[in-house]
Design a protein around this motif. Structure first.
Motif, short mmCIF file in Angstrom:
data_model
loop_
_atom_site.label_atom_id
_atom_site.label_comp_id
_atom_site.label_asym_id
_atom_site.label_seq_id
_atom_site.Cartn_x
_atom_site.Cartn_y
_atom_site.Cartn_z
N GLY A 44 4.52 5.90 -1.29
CA GLY A 44 5.38 7.08 -1.25
C GLY A 44 5.48 7.73 0.11
O GLY A 44 6.55 7.78 0.70
N THR A 45 4.37 8.24 0.62
CA THR A 45 4.39 8.95 1.90
C THR A 45 3.21 8.52 2.77
O THR A 45 2.23 7.93 2.28
CB THR A 45 4.28 10.48 1.68
N ARG A 46 3.31 8.84 4.05
CA ARG A 46 2.19 8.57 4.96
C ARG A 46 0.96 9.33 4.50
O ARG A 46 -0.16 8.81 4.56
CB ARG A 46 2.57 9.00 6.38
N GLU A 47 1.14 10.57 4.04
CA GLU A 47 0.01 11.39 3.64
C GLU A 47 -0.72 10.76 2.46
O GLU A 47 -1.96 10.78 2.40
CB GLU A 47 0.49 12.80 3.27
N ALA A 48 0.04 10.20 1.50
CA ALA A 48 -0.59 9.56 0.35
C ALA A 48 -1.37 8.32 0.78
O ALA A 48 -2.48 8.05 0.29
CB ALA A 48 0.47 9.18 -0.69
N LEU A 49 -0.80 7.56 1.70
CA LEU A 49 -1.49 6.38 2.21
C LEU A 49 -2.75 6.78 2.98
O LEU A 49 -3.81 6.16 2.82
CB LEU A 49 -0.55 5.59 3.12
N VAL A 50 -2.65 7.83 3.79
CA VAL A 50 -3.80 8.31 4.56
C VAL A 50 -4.94 8.68 3.61
O VAL A 50 -6.10 8.34 3.83
CB VAL A 50 -3.42 9.52 5.43
N ALA A 51 -4.61 9.39 2.52
CA ALA A 51 -5.64 9.83 1.57
C ALA A 51 -6.38 8.63 0.99
O ALA A 51 -7.61 8.64 0.84
CB ALA A 51 -5.02 10.66 0.46
N GLU A 52 -5.64 7.57 0.68
CA GLU A 52 -6.28 6.38 0.09
C GLU A 52 -7.08 5.62 1.13
O GLU A 52 -8.16 5.07 0.82
CB GLU A 52 -5.23 5.49 -0.55
N ILE A 53 -6.59 5.56 2.36
CA ILE A 53 -7.36 4.89 3.42
C ILE A 53 -8.66 5.64 3.67
O ILE A 53 -9.74 5.04 3.79
CB ILE A 53 -6.54 4.81 4.72
N VAL A 54 -8.58 6.96 3.75
CA VAL A 54 -9.78 7.77 3.98
C VAL A 54 -10.79 7.54 2.88
O VAL A 54 -11.99 7.35 3.12
CB VAL A 54 -9.42 9.27 4.08
N ARG A 65 -0.83 -6.68 -5.36
CA ARG A 65 -0.12 -6.56 -4.09
C ARG A 65 -0.41 -5.20 -3.45
O ARG A 65 -0.58 -5.11 -2.22
CB ARG A 65 1.38 -6.73 -4.32
N ARG A 66 -0.51 -4.18 -4.26
CA ARG A 66 -0.82 -2.85 -3.74
C ARG A 66 -2.20 -2.85 -3.09
O ARG A 66 -2.40 -2.26 -2.03
CB ARG A 66 -0.78 -1.83 -4.88
N GLU A 67 -3.15 -3.51 -3.73
CA GLU A 67 -4.49 -3.62 -3.17
C GLU A 67 -4.48 -4.35 -1.83
O GLU A 67 -5.14 -3.94 -0.87
CB GLU A 67 -5.39 -4.36 -4.17
N GLU A 68 -3.70 -5.42 -1.74
CA GLU A 68 -3.58 -6.15 -0.47
C GLU A 68 -3.00 -5.26 0.62
O GLU A 68 -3.45 -5.29 1.77
CB GLU A 68 -2.68 -7.37 -0.67
N LEU A 69 -2.00 -4.47 0.26
CA LEU A 69 -1.37 -3.59 1.24
C LEU A 69 -2.32 -2.49 1.70
O LEU A 69 -2.36 -2.14 2.88
CB LEU A 69 -0.10 -2.98 0.66
N LEU A 70 -3.09 -1.95 0.77
CA LEU A 70 -4.06 -0.91 1.13
C LEU A 70 -5.12 -1.48 2.08
O LEU A 70 -5.49 -0.83 3.06
CB LEU A 70 -4.72 -0.34 -0.12
N GLN A 71 -5.58 -2.70 1.80
CA GLN A 71 -6.57 -3.30 2.69
C GLN A 71 -5.95 -3.61 4.06
O GLN A 71 -6.59 -3.43 5.09
CB GLN A 71 -7.15 -4.58 2.08
N ALA A 72 -4.68 -4.06 4.06
CA ALA A 72 -4.00 -4.33 5.32
C ALA A 72 -3.86 -3.03 6.13
O ALA A 72 -4.04 -3.02 7.35
CB ALA A 72 -2.63 -4.94 5.07
N ALA A 73 -3.55 -1.93 5.46
CA ALA A 73 -3.43 -0.64 6.13
C ALA A 73 -4.78 -0.20 6.68
O ALA A 73 -4.88 0.32 7.80
CB ALA A 73 -2.88 0.41 5.17
N THR A 74 -5.83 -0.41 5.90
CA THR A 74 -7.18 -0.05 6.35
C THR A 74 -7.58 -0.88 7.56
O THR A 74 -8.14 -0.36 8.53
CB THR A 74 -8.19 -0.25 5.21
#
Length: 207
Positions: free
Chosen positions: A63-73, A22-31
């Motif tokens: 956790g945070t927007r910054e953590a999500l941004v780092a993974e998207i980048v 599910r985390r992987e799906e969310l990361l791809q959705a964010a990307t």
């Protein structure tokens, strides 16, 4: 106490295993959200709405927007600089031409365009700068290792790798901004031929 701790760890690990997909799906959705709307429009609430989950669920995973941004980048840079042709084996025309084809067409172009936007944003955003810097250093290191395998003197490999990545980045940005594909494609071909001549000289020296 030790047994209780082990059981607790097992429960946590089990949850992580269950929700990892599910985390992987969310990361791809964010990307995908960033590919469509850009980094400026990124917020946890907007990504949650786009993915069809609650804001709390997104916070649980990132956790945070910054953590999500780092993974998207990290994902964007990985997709921008990884050609399916390269992963499949030795591509037609060599690895640099395969990367150029990937970077200037289809899904690859989407990722490269976003990479360039992220790089521009990193000039004014420390979180972006850190993520971009880590990823570029990692990819420079990978290219450096490949150059050494091709015969490049180890003492020159970091500089040559930096030159290759910087030149490709500049040419692809020129192509996207100006729309002048013929000129930039021709410039890229001149650059690649120069690299090939250098590789040939390394191999000759190595015997």
């Amino acid at each position: 106490m030790a047994e209780a701790g082990s059981e607790g760890t097992g429960r946590v690990d089990g949850r992580r295993l269950r929700y990892r997909h599910r985390r992987e799906e969310l990361l791809q959705a964010a990307t995908d959200h960033v590919l469509a709307h850009g980094m400026a429009q990124l917020s946890l609430r907007r990504v949650a709405e786009s993915a069809g989950v609650s804001h709390a669920a997104l916070l649980h995973h990132f956790g945070t927007r910054e953590a999500l941004v780092a993974e998207i980048v990290e994902r964007v840079l990985d997709r921008a600089f990884t050609s399916p042709e390269l992963l499949a084996g030795r591509p037609e025309g060599g690895p640099l031409r395969a990367l150029w084809r990937h970077a200037t067409s289809g899904r690859g172009e989407q990722y490269v365009r976003l990479f360039l936007a992220i790089t521009g944003g990193a000039l004014h955003d420390e979180a972006l700068a850190g993520a971009v810097g880590r990823s570029v250093r990692q990819r420079t290191g990978l290219l450096q290792a490949g150059l050494v395998e091709e015969g490049c003197p180890p003492g020159e490999a970091a500089a040559v790798a930096t030159l290759v990545l910087g030149t490709m980045r500049g040419l692809v940005q020129d192509r996207f901004v100006t729309g002048d594909t013929a000129r930039t494609d021709a410039a890229f071909e001149v650059f690649v031929r120069g690299v090939e001549l250098r590789v040939a000289s390394w191999r000759a020296q190595r015997g």
